[in-house]
Design a protein around this motif. Structure first.
Motif, PDB file in Angstrom:
ATOM      1  N   ARG A 121       0.900  -1.179  -0.106  1.00 51.22           N
ATOM      2  CA  ARG A 121       0.077   0.166  -0.176  1.00 51.22           C
ATOM      3  C   ARG A 121       0.770   1.302   0.122  1.00 51.22           C
ATOM      4  NH1 ARG A 121      -5.124   0.116   1.618  1.00 51.22           N
ATOM      5  NH2 ARG A 121      -5.027   1.905   2.674  1.00 51.22           N
ATOM      6  N   LYS A 122       2.019   1.347   0.698  1.00 53.69           N
ATOM      7  CA  LYS A 122       2.799   2.377   0.888  1.00 53.69           C
ATOM      8  C   LYS A 122       3.090   2.968  -0.550  1.00 53.69           C
ATOM      9  CE  LYS A 122       5.064   1.516   5.318  1.00 53.69           C
ATOM     10  NZ  LYS A 122       6.184   1.527   6.053  1.00 53.69           N
ATOM     11  N   LEU A 123       3.355   2.060  -1.662  1.00 55.81           N
ATOM     12  CA  LEU A 123       3.588   2.504  -2.845  1.00 55.81           C
ATOM     13  C   LEU A 123       2.348   2.559  -3.816  1.00 55.81           C
ATOM     14  CD1 LEU A 123       6.980   0.764  -3.721  1.00 55.81           C
ATOM     15  CD2 LEU A 123       6.546   3.216  -2.759  1.00 55.81           C
ATOM     16  N   LEU A 124       1.247   2.351  -3.559  1.00 58.14           N
ATOM     17  CA  LEU A 124       0.084   2.373  -4.014  1.00 58.14           C
ATOM     18  C   LEU A 124      -0.817   3.627  -4.104  1.00 58.14           C
ATOM     19  CD1 LEU A 124      -0.608  -1.340  -4.531  1.00 58.14           C
ATOM     20  CD2 LEU A 124       0.375   0.013  -6.314  1.00 58.14           C
ATOM     21  N   LYS A 172      -2.524   6.756  -2.586  1.00 53.61           N
ATOM     22  CA  LYS A 172      -2.699   8.311  -2.953  1.00 53.61           C
ATOM     23  C   LYS A 172      -3.090   9.111  -1.891  1.00 53.61           C
ATOM     24  CE  LYS A 172      -2.294   8.004  -7.893  1.00 53.61           C
ATOM     25  NZ  LYS A 172      -2.893   8.407  -9.277  1.00 53.61           N
ATOM     26  N   ASN A 227      -2.693  13.778  -5.602  1.00 55.67           N
ATOM     27  CA  ASN A 227      -2.285  12.632  -6.668  1.00 55.67           C
ATOM     28  C   ASN A 227      -0.936  12.226  -5.945  1.00 55.67           C
ATOM     29  OD1 ASN A 227      -4.387  12.305  -8.292  1.00 55.67           O
ATOM     30  ND2 ASN A 227      -3.905  14.007  -9.509  1.00 55.67           N
ATOM     31  N   LEU A 258       1.625  10.228  -3.785  1.00 53.37           N
ATOM     32  CA  LEU A 258       1.669   9.083  -2.964  1.00 53.37           C
ATOM     33  C   LEU A 258       1.790   9.237  -1.433  1.00 53.37           C
ATOM     34  CD1 LEU A 258       4.317   6.740  -5.038  1.00 53.37           C
ATOM     35  CD2 LEU A 258       1.636   6.751  -4.948  1.00 53.37           C
ATOM     36  N   GLU A 318       5.042   9.462   0.113  1.00 52.32           N
ATOM     37  CA  GLU A 318       5.649  10.966  -0.257  1.00 52.32           C
ATOM     38  C   GLU A 318       5.047  11.824   0.845  1.00 52.32           C
ATOM     39  OE1 GLU A 318       6.797  10.235  -5.036  1.00 52.32           O
ATOM     40  OE2 GLU A 318       5.008  11.200  -4.413  1.00 52.32           O
TER      41      GLU A 318
END
Length: 321
Positions: free
Chosen positions: A193-196, A198, A280, A282, A285
């Motif tokens: 989930r951390k990279l998907l 938003k 938008n 992530l 981020e």
């Protein structure tokens, strides 16, 4: 020449003895703590600690969260200035202090008790105030520190970490947490989930979005902050164009300056040009941005129009941290 290897081995032996000493503390209190956390399906474990205990507490919270137990760390100093609002009825506080006399944590006990929050303390002093006032006490007493002058926390922090790991792993096994479950909450493998996820997936929008105009009285803006529960409000014009932000921290600062909240306007005390992000972006981020800027809340804008807002608690609930 100084014998560095001998010094290192002495530290190792001292800390091994400290860990072995812990066996006696995996007792009925430890079992009660595990059962209490396991039964608390809808609540979170909120870990607190000052100084070195805080660093260890951060790691314990992270280990709990990554192995199936909803958990996050709250700094006791920040909790006393607004972050206590992140703790909700049904949560469990895990308070860590080797001495058991951390003033910053003890100062929160009356409020936590009033909120009927269950407290598990983890200390090296069973006769300490934190041990006595907690609902459950986990003992982490060590024979001595590995520090040769007995000042730097060494064996005690190692013992604390081991106790936290033991708690997390016991809970992990008790709930049948599998390798598949672990993969779902970690960036390894399928990136997780951390990279998907938003920011737009977890931001507050519509009626849940805290908004006021610049000519709003401070006291009215405080109602908006309280009702929306994000610890902040965006200050916008009639087209939702961002003009500034007002946070719990800003409130503390204007009170120190003796600003009259009943007559002053929010536009006169707001923070202009606040840190914002694109929805938008992530979520991972967003976490990095908030940590870099040392902020707990974030406004999300498109073409300078406020479209959403979130705070660190939202990111924690989403499992990003």
């Amino acid at each position: 020449m100084f014998d560095y290897r001998a010094a290192a081995l002495e530290v190792l032996n001292t800390e091994v003895q400290a860990i072995q000493q812990l066996e006696q503390y995996f007792n009925d209190d430890f079992i009660r703590a595990c059962e209490l956390i396991l039964a608390n399906e809808n609540g979170k474990v909120v870990v607190m600690g000052m100084g070195k205990s805080g660093h260890i507490g951060n790691k314990i919270a992270a280990t709990l969260a990554s192995t199936g137990t909803s958990a996050f760390f709250v700094h006791p100093g920040e909790a006393a200035h607004g972050d206590l609002g992140m703790i909700e009825p049904g949560d469990i506080v895990l308070a860590i202090s080797n001495s058991g006399e951390s003033d910053e944590i003890l100062a929160l006990f009356p409020v936590l008790k009033r909120l009927k929050i269950t407290i598990i303390s983890m200390t090296g002093k069973p006769s300490s105030n934190m041990a006595k006032l907690a609902d459950i006490h986990l003992q982490i007493t060590v024979p001595k520190e590995a520090c040769p002058i007995q000042l730097a926390p060494t064996s005690s922090t190692t013992a604390t970490l081991v106790m936290g790991d033991a708690l997390a792993m016991a809970l992990m096994q008790a709930r049948g947490f599998t390798a598949e479950d672990f993969a779902l909450s970690h960036p390894g493998g399928a990136l997780g989930r951390k990279l998907l996820l938003k920011l737009s997936d977890i931001m507050h929008i519509g009626d849940a979005l805290p908004l006021v105009s610049s000519d709003t009285l401070i006291r009215e803006a405080l109602l908006e902050i309280s009702q929306k529960g994000l610890g902040m409000t965006a200050v916008v014009d009639e087209n939702h164009q961002l003009q500034g932000i007002f946070t719990d921290g800003d409130l503390r600062r204007i009170l120190d300056k003796r600003v009259d909240i009943h007559t002053a306007l929010i536009g006169d005390v707001m923070t202009k040009n606040p840190t914002v992000a694109d929805p938008n972006m992530l979520a991972a981020e967003g976490v990095n941005l908030m940590q870099e800027k040392s902020i707990n809340g974030l406004l999300l804008c498109q073409d300078n129009k406020v479209v959403g807002a979130l705070n660190m608690h939202d990111l924690l609930k989403a499992g990003v941290m």
